[in-house]
Motif scaffolding. Sequence first.
Motif, mmCIF file in Angstrom:
data_model
loop_
_atom_site.group_PDB
_atom_site.id
_atom_site.type_symbol
_atom_site.label_atom_id
_atom_site.label_comp_id
_atom_site.label_asym_id
_atom_site.label_seq_id
_atom_site.Cartn_x
_atom_site.Cartn_y
_atom_site.Cartn_z
ATOM 1 N N TRP A 126 17.714 -13.118 -7.268
ATOM 2 C CA TRP A 126 16.268 -13.595 -7.382
ATOM 3 C C TRP A 126 15.915 -14.078 -8.718
ATOM 4 O O TRP A 126 16.686 -13.526 -9.719
ATOM 5 N N ARG A 127 15.309 -15.108 -8.981
ATOM 6 C CA ARG A 127 15.024 -15.626 -10.292
ATOM 7 C C ARG A 127 13.672 -15.279 -10.804
ATOM 8 O O ARG A 127 12.628 -15.477 -10.045
ATOM 9 N N PHE A 128 13.401 -15.086 -12.094
ATOM 10 C CA PHE A 128 12.180 -14.939 -12.569
ATOM 11 C C PHE A 128 12.094 -15.521 -14.058
ATOM 12 O O PHE A 128 13.300 -15.602 -14.719
ATOM 13 N N GLN A 129 11.042 -15.967 -14.660
ATOM 14 C CA GLN A 129 10.805 -16.399 -16.086
ATOM 15 C C GLN A 129 10.234 -15.037 -16.695
ATOM 16 O O GLN A 129 9.256 -14.605 -16.261
ATOM 17 N N CYS A 130 11.020 -14.765 -17.896
ATOM 18 C CA CYS A 130 10.517 -13.747 -18.727
ATOM 19 C C CYS A 130 10.720 -14.123 -20.225
ATOM 20 O O CYS A 130 11.869 -14.337 -20.507
ATOM 21 N N ASP A 131 9.674 -14.196 -20.786
ATOM 22 C CA ASP A 131 9.576 -14.652 -22.129
ATOM 23 C C ASP A 131 10.298 -15.902 -22.510
ATOM 24 O O ASP A 131 11.012 -16.175 -23.416
ATOM 25 N N GLY A 132 10.082 -16.880 -21.564
ATOM 26 C CA GLY A 132 10.329 -18.118 -21.952
ATOM 27 C C GLY A 132 11.927 -18.400 -21.270
ATOM 28 O O GLY A 132 12.595 -19.528 -21.581
ATOM 29 N N ARG A 133 12.553 -17.599 -20.726
ATOM 30 C CA ARG A 133 13.826 -17.788 -20.409
ATOM 31 C C ARG A 133 14.249 -17.237 -18.701
ATOM 32 O O ARG A 133 13.456 -16.380 -18.388
ATOM 33 N N THR A 134 14.997 -17.804 -18.181
ATOM 34 C CA THR A 134 15.178 -17.462 -16.853
ATOM 35 C C THR A 134 16.178 -16.170 -16.513
ATOM 36 O O THR A 134 17.179 -16.141 -17.189
ATOM 37 N N ILE A 135 15.509 -15.353 -15.854
ATOM 38 C CA ILE A 135 16.677 -14.124 -15.566
ATOM 39 C C ILE A 135 16.765 -13.965 -14.011
ATOM 40 O O ILE A 135 16.080 -14.500 -13.283
ATOM 41 N N GLU A 136 17.975 -13.339 -13.749
ATOM 42 C CA GLU A 136 18.408 -13.218 -12.439
ATOM 43 C C GLU A 136 18.754 -11.630 -12.146
ATOM 44 O O GLU A 136 19.214 -11.120 -12.832
ATOM 45 N N LEU A 137 18.333 -11.199 -10.922
ATOM 46 C CA LEU A 137 18.345 -9.955 -10.616
ATOM 47 C C LEU A 137 18.825 -10.090 -9.199
ATOM 48 O O LEU A 137 18.481 -10.630 -8.387
ATOM 49 N N ALA A 138 19.911 -8.932 -8.891
ATOM 50 C CA ALA A 138 20.450 -8.749 -7.604
ATOM 51 C C ALA A 138 19.373 -8.059 -6.646
ATOM 52 O O ALA A 138 19.206 -6.794 -6.875
ATOM 53 N N ALA A 172 0.719 -1.162 -0.095
ATOM 54 C CA ALA A 172 -0.150 0.161 -0.022
ATOM 55 C C ALA A 172 0.717 1.126 -0.147
ATOM 56 O O ALA A 172 0.444 2.184 -0.590
ATOM 57 N N ARG A 173 1.892 1.224 0.821
ATOM 58 C CA ARG A 173 3.051 2.256 0.715
ATOM 59 C C ARG A 173 3.658 2.518 -0.484
ATOM 60 O O ARG A 173 3.870 3.589 -0.928
ATOM 61 N N ALA A 174 4.263 1.258 -0.925
ATOM 62 C CA ALA A 174 5.548 1.576 -1.876
ATOM 63 C C ALA A 174 4.859 1.266 -3.394
ATOM 64 O O ALA A 174 5.417 1.250 -4.433
ATOM 65 N N GLY A 175 3.596 0.667 -3.443
ATOM 66 C CA GLY A 175 2.819 0.215 -4.711
ATOM 67 C C GLY A 175 3.570 -1.334 -5.196
ATOM 68 O O GLY A 175 4.378 -1.827 -4.410
ATOM 69 N N GLU A 176 2.791 -2.013 -5.890
ATOM 70 C CA GLU A 176 2.890 -3.276 -6.418
ATOM 71 C C GLU A 176 3.689 -3.406 -7.672
ATOM 72 O O GLU A 176 3.216 -2.637 -8.544
ATOM 73 N N PRO A 177 4.783 -4.056 -7.700
ATOM 74 C CA PRO A 177 5.610 -4.155 -8.835
ATOM 75 C C PRO A 177 4.827 -4.761 -10.031
ATOM 76 O O PRO A 177 4.246 -5.897 -9.832
ATOM 77 N N ALA A 178 4.788 -4.402 -11.252
ATOM 78 C CA ALA A 178 4.142 -5.205 -12.189
ATOM 79 C C ALA A 178 5.146 -5.908 -13.119
ATOM 80 O O ALA A 178 4.598 -6.831 -13.617
ATOM 81 N N THR A 179 6.410 -5.662 -12.900
ATOM 82 C CA THR A 179 7.268 -6.553 -13.578
ATOM 83 C C THR A 179 8.637 -6.538 -12.733
ATOM 84 O O THR A 179 9.023 -5.721 -11.990
ATOM 85 N N PRO A 180 9.468 -7.514 -13.042
ATOM 86 C CA PRO A 180 10.549 -7.616 -12.315
ATOM 87 C C PRO A 180 11.558 -6.389 -12.231
ATOM 88 O O PRO A 180 12.168 -5.968 -11.268
ATOM 89 N N ALA A 181 11.442 -5.690 -13.520
ATOM 90 C CA ALA A 181 12.507 -4.437 -13.478
ATOM 91 C C ALA A 181 11.877 -3.270 -12.493
ATOM 92 O O ALA A 181 12.482 -2.697 -12.191
ATOM 93 N N ASP A 182 10.560 -3.550 -12.383
ATOM 94 C CA ASP A 182 10.195 -2.524 -11.146
ATOM 95 C C ASP A 182 10.651 -2.459 -9.655
ATOM 96 O O ASP A 182 10.728 -1.731 -8.824
ATOM 97 N N LEU A 183 11.390 -3.921 -9.481
ATOM 98 C CA LEU A 183 11.935 -4.158 -8.010
ATOM 99 C C LEU A 183 13.008 -3.111 -8.091
ATOM 100 O O LEU A 183 13.498 -3.066 -6.592
ATOM 101 N N ALA A 184 13.824 -2.524 -8.832
ATOM 102 C CA ALA A 184 14.656 -1.481 -8.839
ATOM 103 C C ALA A 184 14.248 -0.457 -7.764
ATOM 104 O O ALA A 184 14.966 0.349 -6.980
ATOM 105 N N ARG A 185 12.873 -0.217 -7.740
ATOM 106 C CA ARG A 185 12.378 0.989 -6.821
ATOM 107 C C ARG A 185 11.823 0.501 -5.511
ATOM 108 O O ARG A 185 11.033 1.203 -4.847
ATOM 109 N N HIS A 186 11.869 -0.794 -5.396
ATOM 110 C CA HIS A 186 11.704 -1.482 -3.923
ATOM 111 C C HIS A 186 12.693 -1.810 -3.211
ATOM 112 O O HIS A 186 13.650 -2.082 -3.445
#
Length: 295
Positions: free
Chosen positions: A203-215, A173-187
């Motif tokens: 952190w691991r996510f599936q994007c367009d059929g491939r696994t991506i990792e974000l620190a 409610a305070r920070a908003g809900e991320p819509a994509t993994p890229a939005d995590l940069a603001r969280h």
Amino acid sequence: MDRFAAMHSFVRVASLRSFARAAAELGVSPATVTAHVQHLERGLGVRLIERNTRSLRLTEEGALYFDHCCRTLEEMRQVEGLLISRGPALRGVLRADVPVVLGRRLIAPHLPAFLGRHPQLALHLSMENRSQDLIGRGWDCAIRIAALPDSSLIARRLGAVRWITCAAPDYLARAGEPATPADLARHNCLGFMPIGARAPAPWRFQCDGRTIELAPSGNLVMDSLDPLLDAAAAGLGLVQVDHAAARAFLGDGRLRRVLAGFADDGPPIMLIAGGTRQMPRKVRAFGDFVESLIA
């Protein structure tokens, strides 16, 4: 070679369409899985899988054998469970080590039911989760969240981690809900740092059929996922954790899942025990119990 182990490897390769992914899920090397499938093919005198550098598919014989293996393995699992339940009462002490987050959040709440079914069994449960040296630690078995190297240990796959990302409703409610993994940069992302590591696990996510990792980037990093769940539930930030471990938090509304469309599978959850032939009945019973909780 153990025919049932080879059949299990073949089923996972056929299901996942990948030798490497099957090996990671089973906690063995790709060479071991390849050897299992080749052993079956030599014994049957037919090719079960057609493979090249880019694709893998079952042959006609492979599809037929796949159906047979699935039925056989399921029947064996059911018979083993029946024999365990009808055999002599489990007695003595079972010393097991489990990861903290599974031990506290998943296993401990259901121990009365397990021990109620086995009243003559004493469970000594530790949550050290830092070693595979069962004999040196005095453990009968351990649960590990990892693809295990080949060794003299007996290993049984209980399930697999399903990574989910979640946060407390008041944080969202305070920070908003991320819509994509890229939005995590603001969280504020709460990081888990494995023992011996110098940085949080990605952190691991599936994007367009491939696994991506974000620190993950945030103001808290810990070496256990269990207290990170408490911190997230208190509204500190987002956390990525196994779905089974967070089930109670999601059920009572303390945490809410986000980015569900980007969820990725994690490593296998393995039961390991010493020995060269088969797990003792009390270890198998404990594995059945944990497997039922993960499902």
